[in-house]
Design a protein around this motif. Structure first.
Motif, short mmCIF file in Angstrom:
data_model
loop_
_atom_site.label_atom_id
_atom_site.label_comp_id
_atom_site.label_asym_id
_atom_site.label_seq_id
_atom_site.Cartn_x
_atom_site.Cartn_y
_atom_site.Cartn_z
N THR A 1 9.00 7.32 -6.44
CA THR A 1 8.99 7.58 -4.99
C THR A 1 8.85 6.31 -4.16
OG1 THR A 1 6.58 7.86 -4.79
CG2 THR A 1 7.87 9.79 -5.49
N TRP A 2 8.56 5.17 -4.78
CA TRP A 2 8.24 3.96 -4.03
C TRP A 2 9.41 3.46 -3.18
CZ3 TRP A 2 4.35 -0.34 -5.03
CH2 TRP A 2 3.11 0.20 -5.35
N TRP A 3 10.61 3.46 -3.71
CA TRP A 3 11.75 2.91 -2.98
C TRP A 3 11.98 3.65 -1.67
CZ3 TRP A 3 14.19 -1.46 -2.87
CH2 TRP A 3 15.44 -1.56 -2.26
N ASP A 4 11.95 4.97 -1.73
CA ASP A 4 12.17 5.76 -0.51
C ASP A 4 10.97 5.67 0.42
OD1 ASP A 4 14.69 6.57 -1.31
OD2 ASP A 4 13.97 8.42 -2.25
N GLY B 1 11.41 1.78 6.19
CA GLY B 1 10.76 1.82 7.49
C GLY B 1 9.35 1.27 7.50
N ARG B 2 8.78 1.02 6.33
CA ARG B 2 7.41 0.49 6.26
C ARG B 2 7.38 -0.95 5.76
NH1 ARG B 2 4.04 4.46 2.64
NH2 ARG B 2 2.41 2.95 3.21
N TYR B 3 8.20 -1.23 4.75
CA TYR B 3 8.26 -2.56 4.16
C TYR B 3 9.72 -3.00 4.07
CZ TYR B 3 3.41 -1.87 2.68
OH TYR B 3 2.05 -1.64 2.66
N ARG C 1 0.83 -1.20 0.00
CA ARG C 1 0.00 0.00 0.00
C ARG C 1 0.87 1.26 0.00
NH1 ARG C 1 -3.95 -1.95 -2.16
NH2 ARG C 1 -5.15 -0.08 -1.61
N ILE C 2 1.50 1.50 -1.13
CA ILE C 2 2.27 2.71 -1.33
C ILE C 2 1.61 3.50 -2.45
CG2 ILE C 2 4.50 3.68 -2.04
CD1 ILE C 2 5.89 1.37 -0.76
N TYR C 3 1.51 4.81 -2.26
CA TYR C 3 0.88 5.68 -3.24
C TYR C 3 1.91 6.70 -3.71
CZ TYR C 3 -3.48 3.60 -1.66
OH TYR C 3 -4.47 2.69 -1.35
N GLY C 4 1.66 7.21 -4.88
CA GLY C 4 2.59 8.17 -5.46
C GLY C 4 3.28 7.59 -6.67
N ASP C 5 3.95 8.45 -7.41
CA ASP C 5 4.61 8.02 -8.63
C ASP C 5 5.66 6.95 -8.35
OD1 ASP C 5 3.02 9.83 -9.93
OD2 ASP C 5 4.57 11.37 -10.11
N ASN D 1 16.38 -0.07 -8.35
CA ASN D 1 16.73 0.25 -6.95
C ASN D 1 16.83 -1.01 -6.11
OD1 ASN D 1 16.57 3.16 -7.28
ND2 ASN D 1 14.34 2.93 -7.35
N GLY D 2 15.91 -1.95 -6.35
CA GLY D 2 15.86 -3.18 -5.57
C GLY D 2 14.43 -3.69 -5.53
N PHE D 3 14.16 -4.55 -4.54
CA PHE D 3 12.84 -5.17 -4.40
C PHE D 3 12.19 -4.72 -3.09
CE2 PHE D 3 15.30 -7.89 -7.15
CZ PHE D 3 14.42 -8.18 -8.18
#
Length: 232
Positions: A41-44, A48-50, A34-38, A140-142
């Motif tokens: 921005t997902w990696w950053d 701390g969340r996933y 449950r990440i939102y945004g372009d 960036n990674g997984f």
């Protein structure tokens, strides 16, 4: 790519509306992350969340860094891990299919082309050419569905996916020779065999010498009795 939570519609030459889906809502839907945004921005956002790492795992999201004309990055979900260099992806708005972007592709191949096999660069299946694309896209990674703190260095290679040297190190080597069991009777056979009575042996007793009979004529002769006793 851009986060658009709903289908966009584009008109074709006939004026018919066609579905157009961005990569972010599709990756969020099938991964449960449950990440939102372009996409860039997902990696950053995941920090701390996933849990994050650099090894593929089914259900994880591969986070692409912006590169060239892909200014907003890209996200794709891993549907299968084939080996240490190959995975299958599910993603949207990657290939141009029938002249249109914004479409879904399931179980398409991605190959790790990084020198260190750390999944920092990949080539991805591109439908218009029916093969892997020629660009090495930076990754960036997984991002894993697990919550942060469980393991930031998840390794998902099965023994079948390990390089041969690693499998050899993991596999115990039998040091028992081929003739180790030769001559050993199965336990069932031993139980079924008739019990034989154990024979005991003892040495025979030496025969006792029979007392010599004296000649009645020597009964009253002491010298004769001495001679007779020595002849026993």
């Amino acid at each position: 790519m851009r986060d658009s939570t709903q289908f966009r519609t584009l008109g074709d030459a006939s004026g018919e509306s066609l579905p157009y889906l961005q990569c972010v809502p599709y990756a969020r839907q099938i991964s449960g992350i449950r990440i939102y945004g372009d996409a860039l921005t997902w990696w950053d956002q995941a920090e701390g969340r996933y849990a994050r790492g650099h090894r593929p795992k089914v259900g994880a999201v591969m986070s692409f860094a912006p590169h060239g004309r892909m200014e907003l990055g890209h996200v794709a979900a891993v549907s299968r891990v084939i080996d240490s260099r190959n995975v299958l992806l599910r993603h949207a708005n990657w290939s141009v299919i029938e002249g249109r972007r914004g479409q879904i592709e399931n179980d398409v191949r991605a190959v790790d082309v990084s020198p260190e096999n750390d999944w920092s660069q990949v080539r991805v299946w591109y439908a218009p050419i029916g093969n892997l694309g020629t660009t090495a896209w930076p990754v960036n990674g997984f991002i894993y569905p697990d919550k942060s703190g469980k393991s930031e260095r998840l390794t998902v290679l099965s023994s079948a996916d390990m390089p041969q040297k690693m499998r050899a190190a993991e596999t115990p080597v039998s040091r028992i020779g081929a003739d180790f069991l030769r001559g050993i009777r199965p336990e069932a056979e031993i139980k079924a065999a008739p019990v034989r009575r154990q024979l005991t042996y003892s040495a025979s007793k030496p025969a006792q010498p029979r007392p010599a009979r004296l000649n009645p004529a020597l009964a009253d002769d002491p010298i004769g009795r001495i001679i007779a006793s020595r002849m026993k």
